[in-house]
Write a protein that holds these residues in place. Sequence first.
Motif, PDB file in Angstrom:
ATOM      1  N   HIS A  41       0.773  -1.330  -0.083  1.00 21.21           N
ATOM      2  CA  HIS A  41      -0.054  -0.146   0.024  1.00 21.21           C
ATOM      3  C   HIS A  41       0.865   1.412  -0.119  1.00 21.21           C
ATOM      4  CE1 HIS A  41      -3.509   2.584   0.875  1.00 21.21           C
ATOM      5  NE2 HIS A  41      -2.587   3.093   1.871  1.00 21.21           N
ATOM      6  N   LEU A  42       2.033   1.345   0.753  1.00 22.18           N
ATOM      7  CA  LEU A  42       3.034   2.470   0.912  1.00 22.18           C
ATOM      8  C   LEU A  42       3.562   2.523  -0.590  1.00 22.18           C
ATOM      9  CD1 LEU A  42       4.934   2.008   4.334  1.00 22.18           C
ATOM     10  CD2 LEU A  42       2.909   3.608   3.795  1.00 22.18           C
ATOM     11  N   ILE A  43       3.919   1.558  -1.057  1.00 19.77           N
ATOM     12  CA  ILE A  43       4.501   1.687  -2.484  1.00 19.77           C
ATOM     13  C   ILE A  43       3.424   2.161  -3.566  1.00 19.77           C
ATOM     14  CG2 ILE A  43       5.471   0.171  -4.487  1.00 19.77           C
ATOM     15  CD1 ILE A  43       6.837  -1.505  -2.267  1.00 19.77           C
ATOM     16  N   MET A  44       2.135   1.879  -3.626  1.00 21.57           N
ATOM     17  CA  MET A  44       1.323   2.226  -4.305  1.00 21.57           C
ATOM     18  C   MET A  44       0.748   3.601  -4.301  1.00 21.57           C
ATOM     19  SD  MET A  44      -1.292  -1.395  -4.529  1.00 21.57           S
ATOM     20  CE  MET A  44      -2.194  -0.362  -5.582  1.00 21.57           C
ATOM     21  N   THR A  45       0.685   4.022  -2.814  1.00 25.94           N
ATOM     22  CA  THR A  45       0.337   5.297  -2.457  1.00 25.94           C
ATOM     23  C   THR A  45       1.526   6.285  -3.018  1.00 25.94           C
ATOM     24  OG1 THR A  45      -0.674   4.563  -0.649  1.00 25.94           O
ATOM     25  CG2 THR A  45      -0.392   6.845  -0.732  1.00 25.94           C
ATOM     26  N   ALA A  46       2.845   5.788  -3.032  1.00 21.71           N
ATOM     27  CA  ALA A  46       3.795   6.816  -3.089  1.00 21.71           C
ATOM     28  C   ALA A  46       3.930   6.938  -4.700  1.00 21.71           C
ATOM     29  CB  ALA A  46       5.035   6.258  -2.591  1.00 21.71           C
ATOM     30  N   ARG A  47       3.414   5.898  -5.412  1.00 22.19           N
ATOM     31  CA  ARG A  47       3.846   6.036  -7.020  1.00 22.19           C
ATOM     32  C   ARG A  47       2.452   7.060  -7.434  1.00 22.19           C
ATOM     33  NH1 ARG A  47       3.669   0.897 -11.320  1.00 22.19           N
ATOM     34  NH2 ARG A  47       3.728   2.316 -12.899  1.00 22.19           N
ATOM     35  N   THR A  48       1.350   6.845  -6.698  1.00 23.24           N
ATOM     36  CA  THR A  48       0.291   7.668  -7.120  1.00 23.24           C
ATOM     37  C   THR A  48       0.326   9.184  -6.739  1.00 23.24           C
ATOM     38  OG1 THR A  48      -1.467   5.745  -6.415  1.00 23.24           O
ATOM     39  CG2 THR A  48      -2.081   8.044  -6.504  1.00 23.24           C
ATOM     40  N   THR A  49       1.241   9.350  -5.675  1.00 25.07           N
ATOM     41  CA  THR A  49       1.536  10.775  -5.280  1.00 25.07           C
ATOM     42  C   THR A  49       2.582  11.259  -6.415  1.00 25.07           C
ATOM     43  OG1 THR A  49       1.325  10.202  -3.099  1.00 25.07           O
ATOM     44  CG2 THR A  49       2.547  12.086  -3.612  1.00 25.07           C
ATOM     45  N   GLU A  50       3.469  10.458  -6.868  1.00 22.86           N
ATOM     46  CA  GLU A  50       4.711  10.901  -7.831  1.00 22.86           C
ATOM     47  C   GLU A  50       3.815  11.217  -9.076  1.00 22.86           C
ATOM     48  OE1 GLU A  50       7.338   8.005  -8.253  1.00 22.86           O
ATOM     49  OE2 GLU A  50       8.466   8.498  -6.293  1.00 22.86           O
ATOM     50  N   ASP A  51       2.670  10.327  -9.518  1.00 21.19           N
ATOM     51  CA  ASP A  51       1.965  10.551 -10.490  1.00 21.19           C
ATOM     52  C   ASP A  51       1.345  11.684 -10.974  1.00 21.19           C
ATOM     53  OD1 ASP A  51       3.107   8.443 -11.868  1.00 21.19           O
ATOM     54  OD2 ASP A  51       1.438   7.000 -11.076  1.00 21.19           O
TER      55      ASP A  51
END
Length: 207
Positions: free
Chosen positions: A195-205
């Motif tokens: 979840h942390l990885i997916m959230t960080a990626r969404t934030t970057e996008d």
Amino acid sequence: MLWLGFLYVRVHDPFSFLLLNTFLGYIPIELSFHLGAHKPRPFWLFWPLVLIWLLFYPNAPYLLTDLFHLSLLQPYAVSGLLKATSHIWIYFTYMMISALGCAFLGFWSLNYVSQSISQRLARGNGIVRLIVVLLLTFLSSVGVYIGRFLRIHTIYLFLNPEQFIRPLLTMWTHNLWIFVLLMTALQLFCYWILHLIMTARTTEDNE
């Protein structure tokens, strides 16, 4: 699917179980693609698909427990040091790819399915989604216990369910609850990392 073909060719006894377990672990991942929130299904189709997904989902984290079978390779030398024999590390790699691949893709499918369920029940409410994740993770831990210690595979429940009713009713022991709690904690930790990885990626996008 390519990995399954590779295992079919390369894996032999006593690790031939890895092919079936990897296949069973892949099924819920495939099913989750048909349960996405962006692919609304009618009521009569959505919930049966969720049930089928839930029956197969424990096979994904179940592969983590297969790592205990690495002891069959007798990896320690008389000196107590790990052996550098290539055969051992080849099978170690096979096991890790199947276990981590199915487990983390399984956690991704859990995220996907929980989002779809919470969207239907409460329009994506975060608390409802958290409850759904906790419940599904707990149930999957029970499923892992059933598969690992009662040796009841998901497919057997479809072929001959009557045979397994009694073991399922009498399995609720102290050891089961300890295992289920630990397995639930392990799954939730891995899910949190994902979840942390997916959230960080969404934030970057979004930046």
